[in-house]
Every structure is written in C-alpha cells, then in structure tokens.
Motif scaffolding. Sequence first.
Motif, short mmCIF file in Angstrom:
data_model
loop_
_atom_site.label_atom_id
_atom_site.label_comp_id
_atom_site.label_asym_id
_atom_site.label_seq_id
_atom_site.Cartn_x
_atom_site.Cartn_y
_atom_site.Cartn_z
N GLN A 162 30.57 26.52 9.63
CA GLN A 162 29.78 27.14 10.70
C GLN A 162 29.23 26.07 11.64
O GLN A 162 28.74 26.39 12.71
CB GLN A 162 28.66 27.98 10.11
N LEU A 163 29.35 24.82 11.25
CA LEU A 163 28.95 23.71 12.12
C LEU A 163 30.05 23.44 13.13
O LEU A 163 31.21 23.77 12.91
CB LEU A 163 28.70 22.45 11.29
N VAL A 164 29.70 22.81 14.23
CA VAL A 164 30.68 22.38 15.22
C VAL A 164 30.89 20.88 15.05
O VAL A 164 29.92 20.13 14.94
CB VAL A 164 30.18 22.70 16.66
N PHE A 165 32.16 20.46 14.99
CA PHE A 165 32.51 19.06 14.82
C PHE A 165 33.32 18.56 16.00
O PHE A 165 34.05 19.33 16.63
CB PHE A 165 33.37 18.86 13.55
N PRO A 166 33.28 17.26 16.28
CA PRO A 166 34.17 16.69 17.28
C PRO A 166 35.63 16.84 16.81
O PRO A 166 35.90 16.81 15.61
CB PRO A 166 33.79 15.21 17.34
N HIS A 167 36.54 16.98 17.77
CA HIS A 167 37.95 17.19 17.43
C HIS A 167 38.50 16.12 16.50
O HIS A 167 39.27 16.41 15.59
CB HIS A 167 38.80 17.26 18.70
N GLN A 168 38.13 14.88 16.75
CA GLN A 168 38.64 13.79 15.92
C GLN A 168 38.22 13.98 14.46
O GLN A 168 39.01 13.77 13.54
CB GLN A 168 38.15 12.44 16.44
N ALA B 113 39.31 21.57 23.73
CA ALA B 113 37.85 21.48 23.73
C ALA B 113 37.15 22.84 23.80
O ALA B 113 36.05 23.01 23.28
CB ALA B 113 37.39 20.60 24.89
N PHE B 114 37.82 23.82 24.42
CA PHE B 114 37.21 25.14 24.57
C PHE B 114 37.82 26.18 23.64
O PHE B 114 37.64 27.37 23.82
CB PHE B 114 37.32 25.60 26.02
N GLY B 115 38.58 25.71 22.64
CA GLY B 115 39.23 26.65 21.73
C GLY B 115 40.63 26.98 22.20
O GLY B 115 41.25 26.20 22.92
N VAL B 116 41.13 28.13 21.78
CA VAL B 116 42.48 28.55 22.14
C VAL B 116 42.45 29.86 22.91
O VAL B 116 41.47 30.61 22.85
CB VAL B 116 43.39 28.68 20.90
N SER B 117 43.52 30.12 23.61
CA SER B 117 43.62 31.33 24.42
C SER B 117 43.73 32.58 23.54
O SER B 117 44.08 32.50 22.35
CB SER B 117 44.84 31.25 25.34
N ALA B 118 43.47 33.71 24.14
CA ALA B 118 43.59 34.99 23.44
C ALA B 118 45.02 35.20 22.96
O ALA B 118 45.23 35.75 21.86
CB ALA B 118 43.16 36.14 24.36
N ASP B 119 46.00 34.75 23.72
CA ASP B 119 47.40 34.90 23.32
C ASP B 119 47.70 34.12 22.04
O ASP B 119 48.43 34.58 21.18
CB ASP B 119 48.35 34.44 24.44
N ASP C 37 57.47 30.41 12.45
CA ASP C 37 56.34 29.57 12.04
C ASP C 37 55.15 30.43 11.63
O ASP C 37 54.84 31.43 12.27
CB ASP C 37 55.90 28.64 13.18
N TYR C 38 54.49 30.03 10.56
CA TYR C 38 53.25 30.67 10.12
C TYR C 38 52.12 29.89 10.77
O TYR C 38 51.90 28.72 10.45
CB TYR C 38 53.15 30.64 8.59
N LEU C 39 51.40 30.51 11.70
CA LEU C 39 50.38 29.82 12.48
C LEU C 39 48.99 30.06 11.91
O LEU C 39 48.53 31.20 11.80
CB LEU C 39 50.44 30.28 13.94
N VAL C 40 48.33 28.94 11.58
CA VAL C 40 46.93 28.96 11.15
C VAL C 40 46.12 28.30 12.25
O VAL C 40 46.29 27.11 12.53
CB VAL C 40 46.74 28.19 9.82
N VAL C 41 45.27 29.06 12.91
CA VAL C 41 44.43 28.53 13.98
C VAL C 41 43.07 28.21 13.40
O VAL C 41 42.44 29.07 12.76
CB VAL C 41 44.29 29.54 15.14
N LEU C 42 42.62 26.98 13.61
CA LEU C 42 41.26 26.63 13.23
C LEU C 42 40.35 27.17 14.32
O LEU C 42 40.49 26.81 15.50
CB LEU C 42 41.12 25.12 13.06
N ASP C 43 39.45 28.05 13.93
CA ASP C 43 38.62 28.76 14.90
C ASP C 43 37.25 29.00 14.27
O ASP C 43 37.17 29.43 13.11
CB ASP C 43 39.29 30.09 15.28
N GLU C 44 36.22 28.76 15.04
CA GLU C 44 34.85 28.91 14.50
C GLU C 44 34.56 30.34 14.04
O GLU C 44 33.66 30.56 13.23
CB GLU C 44 33.81 28.44 15.51
N ARG C 45 35.31 31.31 14.53
CA ARG C 45 35.10 32.70 14.11
C ARG C 45 36.09 33.12 13.02
O ARG C 45 36.16 34.28 12.66
CB ARG C 45 35.22 33.63 15.32
N GLY C 46 36.85 32.16 12.50
CA GLY C 46 37.82 32.45 11.47
C GLY C 46 37.17 32.64 10.11
O GLY C 46 35.94 32.60 9.97
N LYS C 47 38.00 32.82 9.12
CA LYS C 47 37.52 33.04 7.74
C LYS C 47 37.13 31.71 7.12
O LYS C 47 37.86 30.73 7.19
CB LYS C 47 38.63 33.70 6.92
#
Length: 157
Positions: A126-132, A107-113, A68-78
């Motif tokens: 760069q804004l924070v949105f609710p998960h929904q 709610a707190f993002g994803v683990s380092a792993d 699987d090609y994993l794309v993580v949505l992360d506030e520090r991502g590109k």
Amino acid sequence: MKLQLWSVGKAHESHVSEGIELFTKRIGNYFPVQWTLLPAPKNAASLSETDLKIKEGELILNQLKKEDYLVVLDERGKLLNSEGVAAFLQQRANESEKNIVFLIGGAFGVSADVLQRANFKWSLSQLVFPHQLVRFILAEQIYRACTIMRNEKYHHS
C-alpha cells in the motif's frame, strides 16, 4: 515457463542495479528470466499525464504476444504475501503458462487498455515506492517465491 520483467523507464540506477542483477541471476536457477526496459515515448515531457499513459500503453501492447500472461504491478491490485506469490507462480506453472510478463508501468501507472489486457493486477504494497526500488523488490520477491516453491531456506534464513 519463462518470466519476463518489464519496466517503463531508464536503465537500472547504480544504487539498485547490483541487487536487481543478483536476484535476477538467482531466479535464473529456477526459471528463464529476462529484463526488458521500455523507453519512455519520444517527447514524453511535453505530453499530458493521460497522453503519456496512452503512448506507453500502445508501446506495451505492441510488445505483448497474445499468449503472454500479463501481470501488471498496480497500487490497486491484489496484495499477496510471499507464500501467495509462490502459490501464484506455481499455479501458472501448473496451467503450463509459457511466458509471464511482470509489468512495472510508467511514472503515472498504466493506461486503461493495459489494465484491461492484464490477466492479474498485483500490488506490492500500500506504500508508494520509486520505480527503481520496485524493480529490486519485484526481483527479490520472485526469487523468494521460487525458494518457497522448492522449500528452500532463504525465506526464513
């Protein structure tokens, strides 16, 4: 190429469900697509932020396949604009990726792993949105990218 949209948490709330379903159906005209909602770990409320991320991470990593090609949505991502998302998807298709998993963490993002396993980290804003709302935005932006790839008018209609 199949697109999987994963989110940790509860079912789509009614105020965004219709839009998520609409755009998911539209994406299906371009790529097979599926939502997977990963439930929060048992006794999540009693876990620390760190322990919760670790438990969620274990659940996520156990569900992923090696290829699987994993794309993580992360506030520090590109940050990508819509054309960039289209180029990203086109590049994955050109590389014959079979399965792309777009992951919205807890709610707190994803683990380092999970971050370490990610093939790409993407920030929607760069804004924070609710998960929904992130679910809705993700579905709409993937649909928009599909129309850009096919030079269809949705992007500027």
